[in-house]
Design a protein around this motif. Structure first.
Motif, short mmCIF file in Angstrom:
data_model
loop_
_atom_site.label_atom_id
_atom_site.label_comp_id
_atom_site.label_asym_id
_atom_site.label_seq_id
_atom_site.Cartn_x
_atom_site.Cartn_y
_atom_site.Cartn_z
N GLU A 1 -45.43 -78.60 -41.65
CA GLU A 1 -46.15 -79.64 -40.92
C GLU A 1 -46.56 -79.16 -39.53
N VAL A 2 -45.68 -78.43 -38.86
CA VAL A 2 -46.03 -77.89 -37.54
C VAL A 2 -47.19 -76.91 -37.66
N LEU A 3 -47.13 -76.01 -38.63
CA LEU A 3 -48.18 -75.00 -38.78
C LEU A 3 -49.51 -75.62 -39.23
N CYS A 4 -49.44 -76.67 -40.04
CA CYS A 4 -50.68 -77.33 -40.47
C CYS A 4 -51.38 -78.01 -39.31
N ARG A 5 -50.62 -78.51 -38.35
CA ARG A 5 -51.22 -79.18 -37.19
C ARG A 5 -51.74 -78.20 -36.14
N SER A 6 -51.29 -76.97 -36.19
CA SER A 6 -51.66 -75.99 -35.18
C SER A 6 -52.99 -75.32 -35.51
N GLN A 7 -53.81 -75.10 -34.49
CA GLN A 7 -55.11 -74.45 -34.66
C GLN A 7 -55.04 -72.94 -34.48
N SER A 8 -53.87 -72.42 -34.13
CA SER A 8 -53.70 -70.98 -33.90
C SER A 8 -52.28 -70.58 -34.29
N PRO A 9 -52.03 -69.29 -34.50
CA PRO A 9 -50.68 -68.84 -34.87
C PRO A 9 -49.63 -69.29 -33.86
N VAL A 10 -48.43 -69.55 -34.35
CA VAL A 10 -47.34 -70.07 -33.53
C VAL A 10 -46.17 -69.10 -33.55
N SER A 11 -45.63 -68.79 -32.37
CA SER A 11 -44.48 -67.89 -32.31
C SER A 11 -43.26 -68.58 -32.92
N LEU A 12 -42.27 -67.78 -33.30
CA LEU A 12 -41.07 -68.33 -33.91
C LEU A 12 -40.36 -69.28 -32.95
N LYS A 13 -40.32 -68.92 -31.67
CA LYS A 13 -39.66 -69.78 -30.68
C LYS A 13 -40.38 -71.12 -30.55
N ASP A 14 -41.72 -71.08 -30.45
CA ASP A 14 -42.49 -72.32 -30.33
C ASP A 14 -42.40 -73.14 -31.61
N LEU A 15 -42.40 -72.45 -32.74
CA LEU A 15 -42.29 -73.13 -34.03
C LEU A 15 -40.97 -73.90 -34.12
N ALA A 16 -39.90 -73.25 -33.69
CA ALA A 16 -38.59 -73.90 -33.70
C ALA A 16 -38.58 -75.11 -32.76
N GLY A 17 -39.17 -74.95 -31.58
CA GLY A 17 -39.20 -76.04 -30.62
C GLY A 17 -39.97 -77.23 -31.13
N GLN A 18 -41.14 -76.99 -31.71
CA GLN A 18 -41.97 -78.09 -32.20
C GLN A 18 -41.36 -78.77 -33.42
N ALA A 19 -40.56 -78.01 -34.17
CA ALA A 19 -39.90 -78.59 -35.34
C ALA A 19 -38.57 -79.25 -34.99
N GLY A 20 -38.16 -79.13 -33.72
CA GLY A 20 -36.89 -79.71 -33.30
C GLY A 20 -35.70 -78.98 -33.88
N ARG A 21 -35.86 -77.67 -34.06
CA ARG A 21 -34.81 -76.85 -34.66
C ARG A 21 -34.52 -75.65 -33.75
N SER A 22 -33.46 -74.93 -34.07
CA SER A 22 -33.18 -73.68 -33.38
C SER A 22 -33.84 -72.53 -34.15
#
Length: 266
Positions: free
Chosen positions: A32-53
């Protein structure tokens, strides 16, 4: 003995309803995070947006990459087209889009208007197909766009042509998403739309735009989709088709598409 079985059965059903799948939920959060993003997402940002570590999602991301749902771009990640490809295998949607394409192209070409097809999805409607104005100037929506339901012509059409239980559920879901759109007269409005067979009115969202929408019906008379033409006056086109012609052509197109996907001619 029968009563004991009934109690055990109900207990099993209750457990099933409350059962959670943490790994699946992490995977869905990532997608869901990646589908909403218009550009590649780093692992750290991906974790933050997903509310995970990072530790929680690292192996899950690798699994999604291996399965082809996610692609790695340098040190970041992006969604692939695999989800879209799988969605096209859904028979009802595939049939609807397959039959709608030539009908929508013909409609747009003959009237010099854009048109779009929407379906209902949990309190919102989603644009699943669209054809732009052939002349290049007009109002159109992007495929995949989420639209409000109760304040739009197409959304009300998707709610009006349902049985009472489904209608009430869709109203409740739409208000849960947008409580500010509550209308005490909505039942009267929906009854009127159903009686007319379509809705045609000025847009409540875009000034100067007129919207005409007809339901795409199944064999039970329920709306599977809504076919809509956003219509705007063109001061540079004296011979532009009037709104009455738009109504007539759109009604014919919607009837034809309904027949193509299985609704008998009425």
């Amino acid at each position: 003995m029968k009563d004991d079985f009934s109690v055990a059965e109900k207990s099993t059903e209750a457990n099933a309803r409350s059962y959670s799948a943490p790994a699946l939920e992490k995977g869905l959060d990532i997608l869901e995070v990646l589908c909403r993003s218009q550009s590649p997402v780093s692992l750290k940002d991906l974790a933050g947006q997903a509310g995970r570590s990072v530790g929680e999602i690292y192996r899950m991301v690798l699994c999604l990459v291996n399965r082809g749902y996610v692609a790695q771009v340098d040190d970041s990640y992006t969604i692939t087209t695999k989800l879209f490809e799988l969605s096209q295998l859904n028979p009802p949607t595939h049939k609807l889009l397959l039959e709608a394409t030539p009908i929508m192209n013909k409609l747009a070409s003959e009237l010099d208007v854009s048109c779009h097809l929407t379906v209902y999805n949990h309190g919102k409607q989603v644009v699943v197909a669209k054809v732009d104005t052939p002349s290049g100037m007009g109002f159109s929506l992007r495929v995949g766009s989420d639209l409000d339901v109760l304040i739009s012509v197409s959304g009300r059409v998707l709610v009006a042509f349902q049985d009472n239980e489904t209608r009430n559920l869709r109203i409740a879901e739409s208000l849960q998403r947008r409580a500010d759109q509550e209308d005490p007269q909505i039942a009267v409005v929906l009854d009127f739309i159903r009686e007319c067979g379509y809705e045609s009115s000025p847009s409540s969202q875009v000034r100067g735009l007129y919207a005409v929408s007809f339901p795409i019906l199944d064999s039970q008379g329920h709306a599977n989709a809504a076919l809509t033409v956003p219509y705007a006056e063109r001061i540079d086109q004296a011979q532009r088709k009037p709104i009455a012609v738009i109504h007539e052509a759109l009604a014919e197109a919607a009837k034809l598409l309904s027949e193509k996907i299985g609704c008998p001619s009425r």
